[in-house]
Motif scaffolding. Structure first.
Motif, PDB file in Angstrom:
ATOM      1  N   LEU A  95     -10.262  12.082  -3.022  1.00 55.65           N
ATOM      2  CA  LEU A  95      -9.051  11.368  -3.411  1.00 55.65           C
ATOM      3  C   LEU A  95      -8.910  10.158  -2.632  1.00 55.65           C
ATOM      4  O   LEU A  95      -8.089   9.212  -3.314  1.00 55.65           O
ATOM      5  N   ALA A  96      -8.908  10.181  -1.424  1.00 59.95           N
ATOM      6  CA  ALA A  96      -8.845   8.842  -0.560  1.00 59.95           C
ATOM      7  C   ALA A  96      -9.585   7.852  -0.860  1.00 59.95           C
ATOM      8  O   ALA A  96      -8.907   6.609  -1.096  1.00 59.95           O
ATOM      9  N   LEU A  97     -10.849   7.938  -1.211  1.00 65.85           N
ATOM     10  CA  LEU A  97     -11.814   6.892  -1.731  1.00 65.85           C
ATOM     11  C   LEU A  97     -11.223   6.433  -3.109  1.00 65.85           C
ATOM     12  O   LEU A  97     -11.440   4.983  -3.389  1.00 65.85           O
ATOM     13  N   LEU A  98     -11.063   7.198  -4.158  1.00 67.28           N
ATOM     14  CA  LEU A  98     -10.601   6.849  -5.225  1.00 67.28           C
ATOM     15  C   LEU A  98      -9.312   5.950  -5.328  1.00 67.28           C
ATOM     16  O   LEU A  98      -9.038   4.974  -5.893  1.00 67.28           O
ATOM     17  N   LYS A  99      -8.440   6.461  -4.460  1.00 69.53           N
ATOM     18  CA  LYS A  99      -7.038   5.650  -4.196  1.00 69.53           C
ATOM     19  C   LYS A  99      -7.525   4.124  -3.730  1.00 69.53           C
ATOM     20  O   LYS A  99      -6.912   3.101  -4.216  1.00 69.53           O
ATOM     21  N   GLN A 100      -8.403   4.242  -3.089  1.00 68.24           N
ATOM     22  CA  GLN A 100      -8.858   2.819  -2.084  1.00 68.24           C
ATOM     23  C   GLN A 100      -9.526   2.084  -3.219  1.00 68.24           C
ATOM     24  O   GLN A 100      -8.910   0.650  -3.384  1.00 68.24           O
ATOM     25  N   LYS A 101     -10.316   2.570  -4.106  1.00 68.35           N
ATOM     26  CA  LYS A 101     -10.894   1.845  -5.239  1.00 68.35           C
ATOM     27  C   LYS A 101     -10.030   1.330  -6.160  1.00 68.35           C
ATOM     28  O   LYS A 101     -10.034   0.059  -6.742  1.00 68.35           O
ATOM     29  N   ILE A 102      -8.941   1.972  -6.621  1.00 72.03           N
ATOM     30  CA  ILE A 102      -8.118   1.711  -7.284  1.00 72.03           C
ATOM     31  C   ILE A 102      -7.207   0.436  -6.868  1.00 72.03           C
ATOM     32  O   ILE A 102      -6.862  -0.364  -7.497  1.00 72.03           O
ATOM     33  N   LEU A 103      -6.795   0.662  -5.606  1.00 70.56           N
ATOM     34  CA  LEU A 103      -6.068  -0.165  -5.154  1.00 70.56           C
ATOM     35  C   LEU A 103      -6.476  -1.672  -4.905  1.00 70.56           C
ATOM     36  O   LEU A 103      -6.162  -2.602  -5.105  1.00 70.56           O
ATOM     37  N   GLU A 104      -8.010  -1.519  -4.618  1.00 76.15           N
ATOM     38  CA  GLU A 104      -8.803  -3.102  -4.476  1.00 76.15           C
ATOM     39  C   GLU A 104      -8.780  -3.536  -5.807  1.00 76.15           C
ATOM     40  O   GLU A 104      -8.816  -4.596  -6.156  1.00 76.15           O
ATOM     41  N   ALA A 105      -9.077  -2.725  -6.882  1.00 75.26           N
ATOM     42  CA  ALA A 105      -9.211  -3.353  -8.359  1.00 75.26           C
ATOM     43  C   ALA A 105      -7.833  -3.558  -8.968  1.00 75.26           C
ATOM     44  O   ALA A 105      -8.044  -4.646  -9.663  1.00 75.26           O
ATOM     45  N   CYS A 106      -6.897  -3.145  -8.663  1.00 72.49           N
ATOM     46  CA  CYS A 106      -5.617  -3.382  -9.280  1.00 72.49           C
ATOM     47  C   CYS A 106      -4.441  -4.082  -8.705  1.00 72.49           C
ATOM     48  O   CYS A 106      -3.461  -4.444  -9.229  1.00 72.49           O
ATOM     49  N   GLU A 107      -4.426  -4.126  -7.363  1.00 78.43           N
ATOM     50  CA  GLU A 107      -3.667  -4.680  -6.324  1.00 78.43           C
ATOM     51  C   GLU A 107      -2.013  -4.167  -6.668  1.00 78.43           C
ATOM     52  O   GLU A 107      -1.815  -3.040  -6.970  1.00 78.43           O
ATOM     53  N   GLU A 108      -1.644  -5.220  -7.185  1.00 78.40           N
ATOM     54  CA  GLU A 108      -0.017  -4.963  -7.329  1.00 78.40           C
ATOM     55  C   GLU A 108       0.426  -4.518  -8.716  1.00 78.40           C
ATOM     56  O   GLU A 108       1.423  -4.216  -8.900  1.00 78.40           O
ATOM     57  N   THR A 109      -0.898  -4.320  -9.573  1.00 80.05           N
ATOM     58  CA  THR A 109      -0.611  -3.785 -11.004  1.00 80.05           C
ATOM     59  C   THR A 109      -0.699  -2.227 -10.892  1.00 80.05           C
ATOM     60  O   THR A 109      -0.678  -1.704 -12.105  1.00 80.05           O
ATOM     61  N   VAL A 110      -0.463  -1.597  -9.907  1.00 82.36           N
ATOM     62  CA  VAL A 110      -0.503  -0.218  -9.895  1.00 82.36           C
ATOM     63  C   VAL A 110       0.342   0.461  -8.845  1.00 82.36           C
ATOM     64  O   VAL A 110       0.616   0.030  -7.933  1.00 82.36           O
ATOM     65  N   TRP A 111       0.995   1.647  -9.214  1.00 86.33           N
ATOM     66  CA  TRP A 111       1.934   2.238  -8.290  1.00 86.33           C
ATOM     67  C   TRP A 111       1.589   3.901  -8.376  1.00 86.33           C
ATOM     68  O   TRP A 111       1.105   4.367  -9.297  1.00 86.33           O
ATOM     69  N   PHE A 112       1.297   4.068  -6.899  1.00 80.39           N
ATOM     70  CA  PHE A 112       1.123   5.571  -6.964  1.00 80.39           C
ATOM     71  C   PHE A 112       2.387   6.544  -6.718  1.00 80.39           C
ATOM     72  O   PHE A 112       3.053   6.193  -5.814  1.00 80.39           O
ATOM     73  N   GLN A 113       2.397   7.447  -7.477  1.00 80.13           N
ATOM     74  CA  GLN A 113       3.425   8.575  -7.263  1.00 80.13           C
ATOM     75  C   GLN A 113       3.156   9.193  -6.071  1.00 80.13           C
ATOM     76  O   GLN A 113       2.044   9.516  -5.449  1.00 80.13           O
TER      77      GLN A 113
END
Length: 231
Positions: A95-113
């Protein structure tokens, strides 16, 4: 007669991001006075459910958040009684690695609940939605031990043993109430596990969901039917 009524939140108890109707609130209060324990089971975190359920004025609501990852009795914060699904170290790392990858790819265009256990990214653009889909399809090794629900506006990524059924099993054990006492009301694919657990499954919408016993267009119709027929 059943004694536990379980409802999905979004597009079941209320439209997404909106309060429950006055009619729905009135019917829920009547059902509670009649002896039903009212339970809300959602992909949203428990603290979100606390804010929503506060408006209803129920006496002893139960909150099951993050698709079965968390269970809380009442709406107090901090809760007087809550349970969290045990999480294996490897699953937590995925879960932590997936969050890191999503953050790196999307930057400010994603919000995490702000979940306690699961991962729920909300892409803010169509491009971000596509990037998250690509990350999930290109990293099958990180999906080991996880289940992904693709929603219209987000992705629910959770431990594979976390389901709305699991949440109801925890509640059944905690309160010593058998599955034969449960009615479940919902409208989506993530509600199917709780339908399989409950003695009576009620679907909402035009298309019957798998394992439903009854189908209504609105939650008000479903609640009124339960009241009138002493389900």
């Amino acid at each position: 007669m059943h004694s536990v009524l379980v409802l999905d939140l979004d597009d079941t108890t209320a439209p997404i991001g909106r309060p429950a109707s006055a009619r729905t609130v009135k019917l829920l209060k009547k059902l509670e006075r009649k002896g039903y324990r009212i339970v809300f089971s959602s992909g949203k975190p428990a603290f979100y459910l606390c804010g929503f359920v506060r408006q209803l004025g129920l006496q002893e609501p139960v909150l099951i958040g993050e698709n079965g990852c968390t269970l809380q009795l009442g709406i107090d914060l901090p809760p007087s009684k809550n349970l969290l699904l045990p999480l294996e170290k490897e699953v937590r790392a995925h879960l932590a690695l997936l969050k890191q990858k999503i953050l790196e790819a999307c930057e400010e265009t994603v919000w995490f609940q702000p979940n306690e256990i699961s991962l729920t990214p909300f892409p803010k653009t169509g491009a971000a939605f596509g990037k998250i889909e690509s990350i999930l399809s290109e990293n099958p090794d990180l999906l080991g031990g996880l289940t992904v629900y693709k929603q219209c506006d987000c992705f629910d990524i959770l431990p594979e043993n976390a389901t709305k059924r699991r949440g109801l099993e925890l509640l059944s054990s905690l309160l010593d109430i058998p599955s034969s006492a449960f009615i479940a009301v919902g409208d989506g694919i993530n509600d199917l596990p709780m339908f399989d657990f409950a003695d009576c499954a009620i679907g909402l919408g035009q298309t019957p969901l798998q394992s439903t016993d009854l189908l209504f267009e609105t939650v008000e119709q479903a609640l009124l039917h339960i009241l009138e027929h002493d389900l």
